[in-house]
Scaffold this motif. Structure first.
Motif, PDB file in Angstrom:
ATOM      1  N   ASP A  64     -25.907   6.025  18.296  1.00  0.00           N
ATOM      2  CA  ASP A  64     -26.380   4.772  17.671  1.00  0.00           C
ATOM      3  C   ASP A  64     -26.859   5.058  16.250  1.00  0.00           C
ATOM      4  OD1 ASP A  64     -26.098   3.825  20.230  1.00  0.00           O
ATOM      5  OD2 ASP A  64     -28.229   3.437  20.572  1.00  0.00           O
ATOM      6  N   GLY A 108     -28.496  10.710  22.643  1.00  0.00           N
ATOM      7  CA  GLY A 108     -28.445   9.275  22.365  1.00  0.00           C
ATOM      8  C   GLY A 108     -28.208   8.961  20.896  1.00  0.00           C
ATOM      9  N   LYS A 123     -20.064   0.744  17.325  1.00  0.00           N
ATOM     10  CA  LYS A 123     -20.314   1.962  18.096  1.00  0.00           C
ATOM     11  C   LYS A 123     -20.149   1.664  19.586  1.00  0.00           C
ATOM     12  CE  LYS A 123     -23.129   4.513  20.768  1.00  0.00           C
ATOM     13  NZ  LYS A 123     -24.004   4.183  21.890  1.00  0.00           N
TER      14      LYS A 123
END
Ligand code: ASP
Ligand code: MG
Length: 436
Positions: free
Chosen positions: A199, A196, A5
């Motif tokens: 992840d 976010g 990632k």
């Protein structure tokens, strides 16, 4: 299969996109999960806010500004006119879509459709760029396999089944590109895994394909033993256990989304944190093995609110805590820290959306006091074996700092203290000096 990632800065400019190519073209089979180019999701949030506030003209201006950035990016990225044209057509199409929104019909699902554009753009541009440089890759649409349930939890069976189907259509391919963050909800609408969340996407994908390793590439060389924005000379931690990493990610180490630890831990897939600017640096390896006993790291989480409920009724009573917790549950507000005495209980929260409602209900059970602008300082390590002496060292370092709450013994990996945010910096530096 590996899952890699890359965060927003790793695709943040034409140069970074070009450099990224070199990190993904070795011979290993891999799925590359990308965030939006840095700044894009924030810009999309702003655009959505303008529509909410009925400031359409401002929204269209911001859309035009963002479009300009993307056009400039591809002007630098592509030399071949065919690939340039293909990317320009795609950008035009996505931005025309953004321009089709209006505050008259704007709501939650429109907002989520807007927020999804950043990852759709970055992945398409990157795969077009790989194609231009003659590298074979397949763009997997995350919206075909990434899904959350009505409780907003990942639908792991659905993800596994549909991702496997997608991959099976390209038996000869070794390099897959897909979007982080975006998904569909239980109604099939476009949704996301919260800010976010790329992840988390990578970790869920890693679990779904039973990857050998999940790599999270950012712009820092691993998880550090203290907050590098506040304390000088922090060091990357070579090895952490899943539990230690989960505590650190949750309590402030910004490098890893806290939810992403669990899918990896459950499936026993190592997670490696790497730095795109310094690919040769070791980074941090998170696995079932920790690197031995003792204190590993310190992290801090801001914007904490403490709530104290004082009640004579708690004395010698059972069931009191359940009633208190049920109120937080009803408002879907997670509790971070908790301490109790015989006549009072203190908890901390960082989500204050329903604070007033929660306070009103808590008042039925006692006197309620609220403290704001607090930070949780969390010391993480493996305190199992020689559990003597750690607390002394920690509190010695904090002797000049007023402590509002202490939590020790909740797990063998964490000692947390609640302090005023204005004392945070001093606390982190002092702990750094005494503990490392
Ligand atoms: N682009 C999303 C964000 O900025 C997701 C991510 O980068 O992880 O929050
Ligand atoms: Mg991130």
């Amino acid at each position: 299969m590996l899952v890699l990632k890359f965060g927003g800065t790793s695709v943040g400019s034409p140069e970074r996109i070009k450099a990224l190519k070199n990190l993904v073209i070795d011979n290993n089979s891999k799925i590359v999960v990308l965030s939006a180019m840095s700044g894009t999701t924030n810009a999309l949030v702003e655009i959505a806010n303008c529509f909410y506030k009925k400031k359409d003209a401002e929204a269209f201006q911001q859309i035009a500004d963002l479009e300009k950035k993307y056009v400039e990016t591809i002007q630098e990225l592509f030399v071949n006119p065919t690939h340039f044209k293909q990317s320009l057509d795609f950008i035009t199409c996505q931005f025309n879509y953004l321009k089709s929104f209006s505050s008259n019909t704007f709501g939650n699902s429109e907002e989520k459709a807007i927020l999804a554009q950043g990852e759709l753009l970055s992945t398409t541009l990157f795969s077009n760029y790989l194609n231009e440089t003659g590298i074979n890759c397949v763009l997997l649409p995350a919206l075909n396999f990434m899904r959350i349930t009505e409780n907003e939890e990942p639908d792991t069976n659905f993800i596994k089944e549909n991702l496997t189907k997608e991959l099976a259509q390209h038996n000869n391919c070794k390099l897959f590109i897909t979007q982080g963050y975006i998904c569909r909800n239980s109604f099939g609408e476009i949704d996301n895994l919260k800010r976010g969340g790329s992840d988390y996407s990578a970790s869920l994908i890693g679990a779904a394909v039973n990857a050998e390793e999940i790599q999270i590439w950012t712009d820092i060389d691993g998880m550090h033993n203290n907050d590098p924005r506040i304390v000088d000379n922090t060091k990357p931690i070579a090895q952490l256990s899943f539990d230690e990493a989960a505590e650190l990610a949750y309590f402030g180490a910004k490098i890893l989304h806290p939810s992403s630890v669990l899918p990896a831990k459950t499936n026993n897939i190592p997670v490696r944190l790497k730095n795109t600017m310094q690919p040769e640096a070791k980074g941090t390896l998170i696995s079932t093995h920790s690197s031995g006993k003792g204190i590993k790291a310190i992290a801090a989480k801001d914007n904490i609110t403490a709530i104290k409920i004082k009640s004579g009724r708690m004395l010698l009573a059972y069931g009191f805590l359940r009633k208190v917790f049920e109120i937080f549950e009803a408002y879907k507000t997670p509790i971070d820290m908790i301490t109790t005495s015989e006549v009072a209980v203190s908890v901390t929260i960082d989500e204050t959306k329903y604070l007033n409602e929660i306070i009103d209900e808590l008042k039925n059970y006692g006197i309620v006091e609220i403290d704001k602008d607090l930070s949780i300082i969390c010391v993480v390590g493996d305190f199992i074996a020689e559990s003597k002496g750690y607390a002394l060292k920690i509190f010695d370092a904090l002797q000049n700092i007023p402590i509002r709450m202490i939590s020790y013994g909740g797990s063998m990996h964490n000692v947390s203290m609640l302090v005023n945010t204005s004392d945070k910096k001093e606390a982190l530096i002092s702990l750094n000096n005494k503990l490392f």
